[in-house]
Design an enzyme around this catalytic site. Structure first.
Site, short mmCIF file in Angstrom:
data_model
loop_
_atom_site.label_atom_id
_atom_site.label_comp_id
_atom_site.label_asym_id
_atom_site.label_seq_id
_atom_site.Cartn_x
_atom_site.Cartn_y
_atom_site.Cartn_z
N HIS A 1 44.11 39.33 40.58
CA HIS A 1 44.72 38.16 41.23
C HIS A 1 43.64 37.18 41.67
O HIS A 1 43.74 35.97 41.41
CB HIS A 1 45.54 38.65 42.43
CG HIS A 1 46.07 37.55 43.31
ND1 HIS A 1 47.38 37.12 43.25
CD2 HIS A 1 45.48 36.80 44.28
CE1 HIS A 1 47.57 36.16 44.12
NE2 HIS A 1 46.42 35.95 44.77
N GLU A 2 42.61 37.68 42.35
CA GLU A 2 41.56 36.80 42.85
C GLU A 2 40.78 36.14 41.72
O GLU A 2 40.43 34.96 41.78
CB GLU A 2 40.61 37.57 43.78
CG GLU A 2 41.27 38.14 45.02
CD GLU A 2 42.02 37.09 45.83
OE1 GLU A 2 41.62 35.91 45.80
OE2 GLU A 2 43.02 37.44 46.48
N HIS B 1 42.58 33.23 40.35
CA HIS B 1 42.33 32.01 41.12
C HIS B 1 41.07 31.31 40.60
O HIS B 1 41.04 30.09 40.44
CB HIS B 1 42.15 32.35 42.60
CG HIS B 1 43.42 32.51 43.36
ND1 HIS B 1 44.45 31.59 43.30
CD2 HIS B 1 43.84 33.48 44.24
CE1 HIS B 1 45.44 31.99 44.08
NE2 HIS B 1 45.09 33.13 44.66
N GLU C 1 49.76 30.88 44.15
CA GLU C 1 49.84 32.33 44.36
C GLU C 1 50.69 32.99 43.29
O GLU C 1 50.36 34.06 42.79
CB GLU C 1 50.39 32.64 45.76
CG GLU C 1 49.45 32.31 46.90
CD GLU C 1 48.12 33.01 46.76
OE1 GLU C 1 48.10 34.24 46.51
OE2 GLU C 1 47.08 32.33 46.91
#
Length: 297
Positions: free
Chosen positions: A146-147, A150, A228
């Protein structure tokens, strides 16, 4: 990065031009035309305040967040856990075609992680000690995916640029309304002193800035929630949606004390326990899980 900055400055310049022209037309129609000095002062102030602050925040993001969260960089892994963390981030970064980011750990009981940095090749991914203790490796891997999504999406840059454009809109609208009020007051009462008229205009400017800033925050937080969902999907694409769903389910059960963070840092984290969805930087975990469950794979 260069293309985004180009379109960012193009958008801001367009906002400033339209705002300045509208300001001059309205004030001239009310019999209170602005002098060239007033226009230069207005444009200069809006440019510096709207653009400067957001860009400074972007370029200082990594160092300021590291200092605020007391992040310890892993330059040389000192144990198997740190080695696994570094290797896992490297593997995911390779899958996404990213340069290896800096890796760090910060001491916090809550399960959380964040990515920051002013571009894709100068990123930092940091995880809390609480996350490392409480999640299994599959869940941690999903959070790291997930990070890194980003980072891959350039979300740190885009978020800052969106904030800058919104700030500029807020300043333009506030200046227009404050100047209109000043013109109206000057026209109604020719005996009113220039000082008192100016004070009334300044007061209106700050009132409008607060009001439009409140609405602007809602726009920025909408974008934060949107990114997100994209980062969750980016992790699911590489590591499978079940791992990401499992990680989000684990976050739902986290009842540990929340570490105090600034609004900027909260927006960077994978989880932020906010109230009032309109101004939340993250969607509710239930909605994020539902969005992943609706995916084909």
């Amino acid at each position: 990065m260069v293309i985004r900055l180009f379109f960012y400055f193009l958008t801001v310049i367009a906002v400033l031009i339209v705002g300045t022209v509208a300001l001059n037309i309205i004030c001239s129609a009310l019999g209170y035309p602005l002098s060239s000095e007033d226009l230069v002062m207005c444009v200069g102030t809006m440019s510096v305040m709207g653009i400067g602050g957001s860009l400074i925040s972007l370029f200082m993001s990594k160092s300021s967040v590291m200092k605020q969260m007391h992040v310890q960089l892993i330059n040389n892994p000192s144990n198997d856990g740190e080695q696994w963390l570094v290797d896992t981030i490297r593997n995911i970064a390779d899958k996404k075609g990213l340069k290896m980011p800096d890796v760090g750990i910060y001491d916090a009981n809550e399960m959380n992680a964040f990515a920051t940095g002013w571009n894709r090749d100068s990123a930092l991914v940091a995880v809390s000690t609480g996350l490392l203790r409480s999640m299994n490796k599959k869940q941690i891997e999903a959070v790291l995916g997930h990070e890194l999504s980003h980072v891959d999406n350039g979300d740190m840059v885009t978020f800052t640029l969106v904030q800058g454009v919104v700030n500029t809109f807020v300043l333009v609208l506030s200046n227009i309304l404050a100047s209109v009020l000043t013109a109206v007051m000057a026209g109604k009462d020719g005996n009113r002193s220039r000082v008192s008229t100016s004070m009334a205009g300044n007061t209106m400017f700050y009132v409008m800035q607060t009001l439009f800033g409140f609405l602007g925050t809602a726009v920025v937080m909408w974008f934060s929630r949107y990114r997100e969902y994209r980062a969750d999907a980016g992790s699911a694409d590489v590591l499978g949606k079940e791992s990401m769903i499992s990680a989000l389910e684990a976050l739902k059960g986290d009842s540990s004390p929340v570490t105090k963070k600034s609004r900027v840092v909260k927006a960077l984290c994978i989880n932020a326990r906010d109230f009032g969805e309109l101004f939340m930087s993250h969607p509710p975990l239930e909605k994020r899980i539902a969005a992943l469950q609706a995916r084909a794979k």
